[in-house]
Design a protein around this motif. Structure first.
Motif, PDB file in Angstrom:
ATOM      1  N   THR A 104       0.837  -1.208   0.000  1.00 39.13           N
ATOM      2  CA  THR A 104       0.000   0.000   0.000  1.00 39.13           C
ATOM      3  C   THR A 104       0.864   1.247   0.000  1.00 39.13           C
ATOM      4  OG1 THR A 104      -1.665  -1.228   1.262  1.00 39.13           O
ATOM      5  CG2 THR A 104      -1.886   1.168   1.182  1.00 39.13           C
ATOM      6  N   ARG A 131       2.683   1.680  -3.304  1.00 41.40           N
ATOM      7  CA  ARG A 131       1.820   2.166  -4.376  1.00 41.40           C
ATOM      8  C   ARG A 131       1.465   3.633  -4.184  1.00 41.40           C
ATOM      9  NH1 ARG A 131      -1.747  -3.419  -4.641  1.00 41.40           N
ATOM     10  NH2 ARG A 131      -0.271  -4.548  -5.993  1.00 41.40           N
ATOM     11  N   GLU A 132       1.271   4.032  -2.924  1.00 36.53           N
ATOM     12  CA  GLU A 132       1.018   5.444  -2.653  1.00 36.53           C
ATOM     13  C   GLU A 132       2.228   6.286  -3.037  1.00 36.53           C
ATOM     14  OE1 GLU A 132      -0.028   5.730   1.418  1.00 36.53           O
ATOM     15  OE2 GLU A 132      -2.082   4.995   1.133  1.00 36.53           O
ATOM     16  N   GLU A 133       3.430   5.752  -2.737  1.00 35.33           N
ATOM     17  CA  GLU A 133       4.649   6.474  -3.109  1.00 35.33           C
ATOM     18  C   GLU A 133       4.801   6.557  -4.623  1.00 35.33           C
ATOM     19  OE1 GLU A 133       7.963   8.690  -2.710  1.00 35.33           O
ATOM     20  OE2 GLU A 133       6.629   8.051  -1.083  1.00 35.33           O
ATOM     21  N   LEU A 183       2.309   6.547  -6.744  1.00 33.31           N
ATOM     22  CA  LEU A 183       1.313   7.519  -7.202  1.00 33.31           C
ATOM     23  C   LEU A 183       1.791   8.945  -6.943  1.00 33.31           C
ATOM     24  CD1 LEU A 183      -1.509   8.043  -8.345  1.00 33.31           C
ATOM     25  CD2 LEU A 183      -2.398   7.870  -6.007  1.00 33.31           C
ATOM     26  N   ARG A 184       2.432   9.138  -5.764  1.00 37.29           N
ATOM     27  CA  ARG A 184       2.965  10.453  -5.436  1.00 37.29           C
ATOM     28  C   ARG A 184       4.066  10.844  -6.421  1.00 37.29           C
ATOM     29  NH1 ARG A 184       2.465   9.815  -0.243  1.00 37.29           N
ATOM     30  NH2 ARG A 184       4.407   8.683  -0.041  1.00 37.29           N
TER      31      ARG A 184
END
Length: 591
Positions: free
Chosen positions: A342, A345-347, A349-350
């Motif tokens: 998670t 994936r957030e990184e 996306l960032r």
């Protein structure tokens, strides 16, 4: 001094010399717990060498000299053993306290001083003499009160150190069993030997076998260090490294039962409150993970993804599974690393968002350079050419007057463009500050309306402002002035003759919302979506006025820097309304 070396003295002197050499080598080459082990070897070497020479002399005075040297090693050996055990078991914080360390040092220092001055008080030895009844002369001693107290100190440190090791190694898994056994057996040898000696069971007369026992202890620990690589895979070091890791680690046996894990693993367990993890089957801890069991049954190392259902969330997890082969620690262990995807994936996306923003800024930069190269240069070149032709007489005054309105528009356009570029560029400079202050919004609006009145009159456009007096706002006045000026200029630009522009303000949730509305040509939804991005190409006004499309990018940036907001609504053929929300108080006081 005359020496008569016997078998025991030769053994002690030889082992003491080897231990002395090894202590220097270990202390110099190693660190951490091994360094304390090197210091302990030095204490044992001093004891063994001095005792070996004591056993080789038949003169009491000479023996007394070596006894004094012996006690440098005897008094420091239990202390060094205790420090070694503290470091090995991860309790080094205890001896880093200066008061605790001072208490530990007090006993060996006092004991050495009492031994060296025993002839004045007889507290350590009541008396001693040279016993000649054995195979070789040996000193017979009668212990005093100091000797007995030191014996208690000696055994206390040995006991606590051994207990720490047993507790520590009892919790360690089977991977470390060879190292554990070598340390625990080594710790027991001096205990057994010295207890037998003090109880009076002395098969060799007055010969103290304790230094021999410590030599055996050091040999066993050395085997643990260099044969079983004790400190290469030290459980304490392993635990410290694993507990600092954010990823979950778990070690399974061939039946998929847990034999070791780190704290981070607990966050992947649905029943995190259950403290009993060791010995449980992997399916008890991670239910509904048949894919993981199937992967394990293939007996192949690799990676797989799975979803773990927790109480309030679902963790997308990657499991990195490794089967240890026979060339590694054990052929009966499986290591699984669980990584939360998670956050990754957030990184990602960032990073993508940042890359998109960088691309947008690069596009805007290219746009600005294009404007500078074309739109800014063109009007200046035209003005320069007209002035040259007027100066050379190629254009008469009447012709110049005919051209002057167009030149005036070009100069006004160029001035506005240059002003927007300079203000936007200045705002992008790192460290450029914002000069926020309280000011009267109505006064600012009145000044801007007055500034734009000639342009509005030339197009027969009416401007009506209805901003209530005393409307104080907290922002950078110059930036807000630029925002209002750009929006008013656009309203005039896209209004037909006899249109009307209105300015009014309302108080709304700690903001004053200034609305600039017109009933001009309006905008489509597609144009509105690109309005503040710099992607929208400039369109000419109702009287062919030029624009760059850069002004509203500057306006949006300035409003965000001041903690405000800029929004727009529009409908083709009916006009546009721009809403400028300006804070009325400092940010720390606002919601």
């Amino acid at each position: 001094m005359d020496f008569t070396f016997n078998f025991y003295s030769i053994i002690l002197i030889f082992c003491g010399a080897v231990t002395l050499f090894l202590s220097y080598h270990v202390y110099r080459k190693e660190g951490g717990a091994v360094r304390f082990f090197g210091i302990m070897m030095l204490s044992n070497a001093i004891w063994a060498l001095a005792y070996g020479f004591e056993l080789a002399t038949s003169v009491l005075q000479h023996a007394k000299f070596f006894i004094n040297i012996e006690y440098i090693g005897i008094a420091t050996l239990p202390l060094n053993w205790f420090l070694f055990c503290l470091k090995l078991s991860g309790k080094e914080k205890w001896y880093k306290n200066k008061y605790n360390l001072g208490l530990l040092l007090f006993f060996p220092i006092v004991t050495i001083l009492l031994v060296w001055t025993n002839e004045y008080h007889n507290l350590h030895y009541k008396y001693y003499y040279m016993d000649l009844t054995g195979d070789f002369p040996m000193v017979h001693i009668m212990p005093g009160i100091s000797y007995q107290l030191f014996t208690v100190y000696f055994y206390t440190l040995l006991a606590i150190g051994s207990y720490l090791l047993i507790v520590k190694f009892r919790k360690a898994d089977r991977i470390y069993k060879k190292q554990n056994y070598s340390i625990i057996i080594a710790a027991m040898i001096p205990w057994a030997t010295n207890i037998v000696y003090l109880l009076g069971f002395r098969p060799l007369g007055n010969l103290d076998l304790t230094p021999f026992a410590f030599i055996a202890t050091i040999c066993l620990i050395s085997i643990g260090i260099y044969r079983f690589k004790l400190f290469d895979i030290l459980p304490v070091a392993r635990e410290k490294v694993l507990e600092l890791m954010q990823d979950g680690f778990i070690v399974l046996d061939t039946r998929y039962r847990v034999i070791d894990y780190n704290l981070a693993f607990k966050k992947y367990i649905p029943s995190a409150g259950d403290s009993k993890i060791i010995g449980k089957h992997i399916t008890d801890l991670l239910p509904d993970q048949q894919s993981l069991v199937d992967f394990l049954n293939n007996n192949c190392s690799g990676k797989m993804e799975m979803s773990i259902q927790l109480k309030n969330t679902i963790l997308d997890t990657e499991a990195d599974i490794r089967f240890l082969n026979e060339n590694q620690l054990s052929s009966e262990a499986i290591i699984i690393k669980l990584q939360d995807l998670t956050a990754l994936r957030e990184e990602a996306l960032r990073s993508k968002t940042q890359a998109d923003e960088l691309q947008r800024l690069n596009h805007l930069k290219d746009r600005i350079f294009s404007i500078i190269a074309h739109d800014l240069r063109g009007p200046l070149v035209n003005l320069s050419e007209v002035l040259k032709m007027t100066s050379s007489g190629q254009i008469s005054n009447e012709e110049f007057k005919t051209l002057s309105p167009a030149l005036s528009k070009d100069i006004l356009y160029t001035t506005d463009l240059l002003e927007n570029i300079l203000h936007w560029s200045r705002s992008q400079l790192k460290g450029h500050g914002i000069n926020k202050e309280y000011f009267d919004l109505k006064s600012l609006v009145v000044n801007e309306v007055t500034y734009h009145l000639p342009s509005a009159v030339s197009k027969k456009i009416g401007i009506v402002q209805d901003v209530f007096p005393g409307a104080l706002v907290y922002a950078d006045m110059l930036m807000i002035q630029i925002v209002i000026r750009n929006i008013l200029n656009n309203a005039i630009k896209f209004c037909n003759e006899n249109c009307e522009i209105t300015l009014n303000a309302v108080y709304k949730d700690h903001f004053i919302q200034l609305c600039i509305s017109d009933n001009g040509i309006g905008m489509s939804r597609d144009i509105i979506s690109k309005l503040f991005s710099g992607e929208n190409l400039s369109t000419r006004g109702t009287m062919n006025e030029k624009g760059t499309g850069l002004g509203l990018v500057v306006c949006k940036d300035f409003m965000e820097r001041n903690g405000g907001k800029l929004t727009v609504t529009s409908e083709v053929g009916k006009g546009s309304s721009f809403y400028i929300s300006i804070p009325v108080e400092k940010e720390e006081l606002s919601d």
